[in-house]
Design an enzyme around this catalytic site. Structure first.
Site, PDB file in Angstrom:
ATOM      1  N   HIS A 169      50.676  -5.472 -29.313  1.00  0.00           N
ATOM      2  CA  HIS A 169      51.798  -6.128 -30.000  1.00  0.00           C
ATOM      3  C   HIS A 169      52.600  -6.986 -29.027  1.00  0.00           C
ATOM      4  O   HIS A 169      53.392  -6.481 -28.228  1.00  0.00           O
ATOM      5  CB  HIS A 169      52.719  -5.059 -30.629  1.00  0.00           C
ATOM      6  CG  HIS A 169      53.760  -5.627 -31.532  1.00  0.00           C
ATOM      7  ND1 HIS A 169      53.833  -5.342 -32.878  1.00  0.00           N
ATOM      8  CD2 HIS A 169      54.789  -6.475 -31.297  1.00  0.00           C
ATOM      9  CE1 HIS A 169      54.852  -5.978 -33.417  1.00  0.00           C
ATOM     10  NE2 HIS A 169      55.463  -6.678 -32.473  1.00  0.00           N
TER      11      HIS A 169
ATOM     12  N   HIS B  89      54.369 -11.214 -28.837  1.00  0.00           N
ATOM     13  CA  HIS B  89      54.604 -12.498 -29.527  1.00  0.00           C
ATOM     14  C   HIS B  89      54.371 -13.605 -28.506  1.00  0.00           C
ATOM     15  O   HIS B  89      55.303 -14.093 -27.876  1.00  0.00           O
ATOM     16  CB  HIS B  89      56.033 -12.559 -30.077  1.00  0.00           C
ATOM     17  CG  HIS B  89      56.304 -11.541 -31.137  1.00  0.00           C
ATOM     18  ND1 HIS B  89      56.422 -11.875 -32.470  1.00  0.00           N
ATOM     19  CD2 HIS B  89      56.469 -10.190 -31.068  1.00  0.00           C
ATOM     20  CE1 HIS B  89      56.654 -10.763 -33.181  1.00  0.00           C
ATOM     21  NE2 HIS B  89      56.691  -9.733 -32.350  1.00  0.00           N
TER      22      HIS B  89
ATOM     23  N   GLN C 163      57.923 -14.918 -39.623  1.00  0.00           N
ATOM     24  CA  GLN C 163      59.184 -14.473 -39.000  1.00  0.00           C
ATOM     25  C   GLN C 163      60.370 -14.516 -39.972  1.00  0.00           C
ATOM     26  O   GLN C 163      61.257 -13.679 -39.911  1.00  0.00           O
ATOM     27  CB  GLN C 163      59.477 -15.367 -37.791  1.00  0.00           C
ATOM     28  CG  GLN C 163      60.802 -15.124 -37.090  1.00  0.00           C
ATOM     29  CD  GLN C 163      60.768 -13.929 -36.153  1.00  0.00           C
ATOM     30  OE1 GLN C 163      60.069 -13.936 -35.147  1.00  0.00           O
ATOM     31  NE2 GLN C 163      61.501 -12.894 -36.495  1.00  0.00           N
TER      32      GLN C 163
ATOM     33  N   HIS D 150      55.384  -6.041 -39.342  1.00  0.00           N
ATOM     34  CA  HIS D 150      56.671  -5.608 -38.781  1.00  0.00           C
ATOM     35  C   HIS D 150      57.388  -4.875 -39.912  1.00  0.00           C
ATOM     36  O   HIS D 150      57.756  -5.491 -40.904  1.00  0.00           O
ATOM     37  CB  HIS D 150      57.510  -6.815 -38.355  1.00  0.00           C
ATOM     38  CG  HIS D 150      57.125  -7.387 -37.034  1.00  0.00           C
ATOM     39  ND1 HIS D 150      55.888  -7.918 -36.796  1.00  0.00           N
ATOM     40  CD2 HIS D 150      57.833  -7.496 -35.873  1.00  0.00           C
ATOM     41  CE1 HIS D 150      55.841  -8.346 -35.536  1.00  0.00           C
ATOM     42  NE2 HIS D 150      57.007  -8.100 -34.954  1.00  0.00           N
TER      43      HIS D 150
ATOM     44  N   GLU E 197      62.108  -2.607 -39.131  1.00  0.00           N
ATOM     45  CA  GLU E 197      62.677  -2.784 -37.787  1.00  0.00           C
ATOM     46  C   GLU E 197      64.178  -3.000 -37.949  1.00  0.00           C
ATOM     47  O   GLU E 197      64.694  -4.124 -37.852  1.00  0.00           O
ATOM     48  CB  GLU E 197      62.040  -3.961 -37.046  1.00  0.00           C
ATOM     49  CG  GLU E 197      62.502  -4.026 -35.584  1.00  0.00           C
ATOM     50  CD  GLU E 197      61.966  -5.224 -34.821  1.00  0.00           C
ATOM     51  OE1 GLU E 197      61.328  -6.094 -35.429  1.00  0.00           O
ATOM     52  OE2 GLU E 197      62.199  -5.283 -33.598  1.00  0.00           O
TER      53      GLU E 197
ATOM     54  N   ASP F 137      55.769  -6.421 -26.944  1.00  0.00           N
ATOM     55  CA  ASP F 137      56.576  -7.202 -27.879  1.00  0.00           C
ATOM     56  C   ASP F 137      56.987  -8.565 -27.321  1.00  0.00           C
ATOM     57  O   ASP F 137      56.499  -9.578 -27.761  1.00  0.00           O
ATOM     58  CB  ASP F 137      57.808  -6.399 -28.322  1.00  0.00           C
ATOM     59  CG  ASP F 137      58.278  -6.764 -29.728  1.00  0.00           C
ATOM     60  OD1 ASP F 137      57.564  -7.511 -30.423  1.00  0.00           O
ATOM     61  OD2 ASP F 137      59.353  -6.291 -30.144  1.00  0.00           O
TER      62      ASP F 137
ATOM     63  N   TRP G  46      64.712 -12.644 -27.755  1.00  0.00           N
ATOM     64  CA  TRP G  46      65.030 -11.259 -28.097  1.00  0.00           C
ATOM     65  C   TRP G  46      65.068 -10.340 -26.891  1.00  0.00           C
ATOM     66  O   TRP G  46      65.693  -9.292 -26.905  1.00  0.00           O
ATOM     67  CB  TRP G  46      63.992 -10.726 -29.105  1.00  0.00           C
ATOM     68  CG  TRP G  46      64.040 -11.490 -30.373  1.00  0.00           C
ATOM     69  CD1 TRP G  46      64.904 -11.293 -31.409  1.00  0.00           C
ATOM     70  CD2 TRP G  46      63.216 -12.602 -30.745  1.00  0.00           C
ATOM     71  NE1 TRP G  46      64.664 -12.213 -32.398  1.00  0.00           N
ATOM     72  CE2 TRP G  46      63.635 -13.026 -32.015  1.00  0.00           C
ATOM     73  CE3 TRP G  46      62.165 -13.278 -30.125  1.00  0.00           C
ATOM     74  CZ2 TRP G  46      63.048 -14.098 -32.688  1.00  0.00           C
ATOM     75  CZ3 TRP G  46      61.578 -14.349 -30.790  1.00  0.00           C
ATOM     76  CH2 TRP G  46      62.024 -14.745 -32.053  1.00  0.00           C
TER      77      TRP G  46
HETATM   78 FE   FE2 Z   1      57.418  -7.632 -32.805  1.00  0.00          FE
END
Ligand code: FE2
Length: 428
Positions: A54, A56, A149, A207, A210, A306, A312
């Protein structure tokens, strides 16, 4: 039979004795006969290639663009990303991702599942990643997830972009139900994603939940749809942080259904340790999924990185071991067998979730190996130890010379290696 390479005195996961590993024609072989090259590992830990389930990749190395995330929150991150996305080009996506793929290779990661934002009418990031997947060829295996997203039903044209992404070659269908405008949109988005995957013979990685909201309950929908569509073994739920906030009776029932549906779970401790609990006063919730309970129920739980320097999460260098180190603390997984399980969560467990065949340390498996500059799982985690060698198909594709430290003690210069004796498992 003659060997191309013989790795002498390796320590395999959970093993107390050292053993030799033979390599012939790119595969693990019995350590017998002549070898063209011999490397003495002197007790170093050897694992199969690390698996990143996982990340991005399309967002890596964008921290600070067009502006830094001042609060560090998930929502400011999403707002910044929606601005940054406007300046994406296929070439600049590829340039950033190439850098991080090299970091991953150096860290021993040879299999990567990347979510790619498809809330872009031109699908620039996905086009770049599809090209790169081809370009890296045999070096690394990349799976791409069509990740909406901003939602499938909360973003104009979301459904058709997801269909296009599947047709363009996304290996996996994603979703973000808790971010959709309504509960109903969220449920619908899961059904759509699962049906799209079933139709195209793809996997699913959503996802899911979350958030800290204990009313966010989409994982149960994923389990039900997986059973309904017969997708058992092909579906992953990522993040699921709301599970931390559910009442125990509900969590118990949910975990049983997750097990029944055969869902794979991925937890992402780096991002979620900083993003969750942001609306809490004290005490502040940790906001991870229920890792120990899921493992105890026999659910396959993996560990993801991630983000790498994106809106983020501003830190990271794409090393799964660093994420595992954080999870030791955040999930209180400091018991001896839990430390060993953490290694499974960056190797065999994500390999199963990604459907990687011929993976492992048995004779005949591809010689995709990682040699750590540490004698045990515990030492590798403690030191976030460098990877001395990474092998792909029996060839060394990355080398790291561990740093050398000396201290001056009683007027004499002495080496320091941060190891207790020569190892910790059996007192060598
Ligand atoms: Fe993620």
């Amino acid at each position: 039979m003659s060997l191309d390479l013989l790795l002498r005195r390796a320590r395999l996961p959970r093993a107390s004795r050292l053993q030799d590993i033979g390599i012939a024609s790119g595969r693990i072989a019995a350590p017998a006969g002549e070898a063209r090259e011999v490397i003495d590992l002197d007790g170093s830990l050897v694992t199969p290639a690390l698996v990143e389930p996982h990340i991005h990749l399309d967002a890596v190395l964008t921290a600070g663009e067009p502006r830094p995330n001042m609060t560090g929150s998930l929502f400011e991150g999403i707002a910044i990303w929606s601005e940054r996305v406007k300046s994406l080009t296929v070439e600049e996506v590829k340039a950033r991702v190439r850098t991080v793929l090299r970091w991953q290779l150096a860290n021993g990661v040879l299999h990567v599942r990347s979510h790619v934002d498809v809330c872009d009418p031109e699908l620039r990031a996905l086009r770049g990643l599809v090209e790169l997947r081809q370009e890296v060829g045999d070096q690394m295996d990349i799976q791409l997830v069509a990740f909406p997203q901003q939602g499938i039903y909360s973003f104009d044209g979301g459904e058709s972009l997801m269909r296009k992404a599947a047709e363009m070659g996304a290996d996996v269908v994603g979703g973000i139900p808790h971010f959709e405008l309504t509960r109903e949109y969220g449920e619908r988005s899961i059904r759509f994603a699962m049906e799209l995957a079933a139709e195209h013979g793809r996997m699913v990685d959503i996802h899911c939940d979350e958030t800290d909201d204990d009313q966010s309950r989409f994982l149960e929908v994923m389990a039900a749809e997986t059973i309904r569509l017969g997708l058992t073994g092909r579906v992953t739920a990522s993040h699921t942080t709301a599970m931390h906030s559910y009442n125990n009776a509900y969590a118990y029932r949910l975990i049983n259904n997750v097990k029944r549906a055969g869902l794979h779970m991925v937890t992402n401790p780096l991002d979620n340790s900083v993003l969750q609990g942001r609306f809490d006063s004290y005490p502040i919730r940790r906001g991870h999924t229920r890792i120990k309970e899921l493992l105890a129920a026999g659910v396959n739980v993996s560990l993801g990185h991630d983000s790498v320097m994106d809106p983020w999460y501003p830190l990271g260098y794409a090393d799964p071991l660093q994420a595992a180190f954080v999870l030791v603390h955040f999930a209180q997984m400091s018991g001896q067998s839990e430390l060993e399980t953490l290694f499974d969560m960056i190797t065999t467990r994500p390999a199963e979730a990604l459907g990687i065949s011929n993976y492992g340390l048995s004779e005949g498996d591809p010689a995709d190996l990682v040699v750590f500059a540490a004698p045990s799982e515990m030492d590798a985690l403690r030191l976030i130890a460098p990877r001395r060698f990474v092998l792909r198909g029996g060839r060394i594709v990355s080398r790291t010379q561990p740093g050398q430290t000396t201290v001056t003690w009683d007027g004499k210069e002495e080496p320091v290696d941060f190891l207790k004796g020569k190892g910790t498992r059996d007192g060598r």
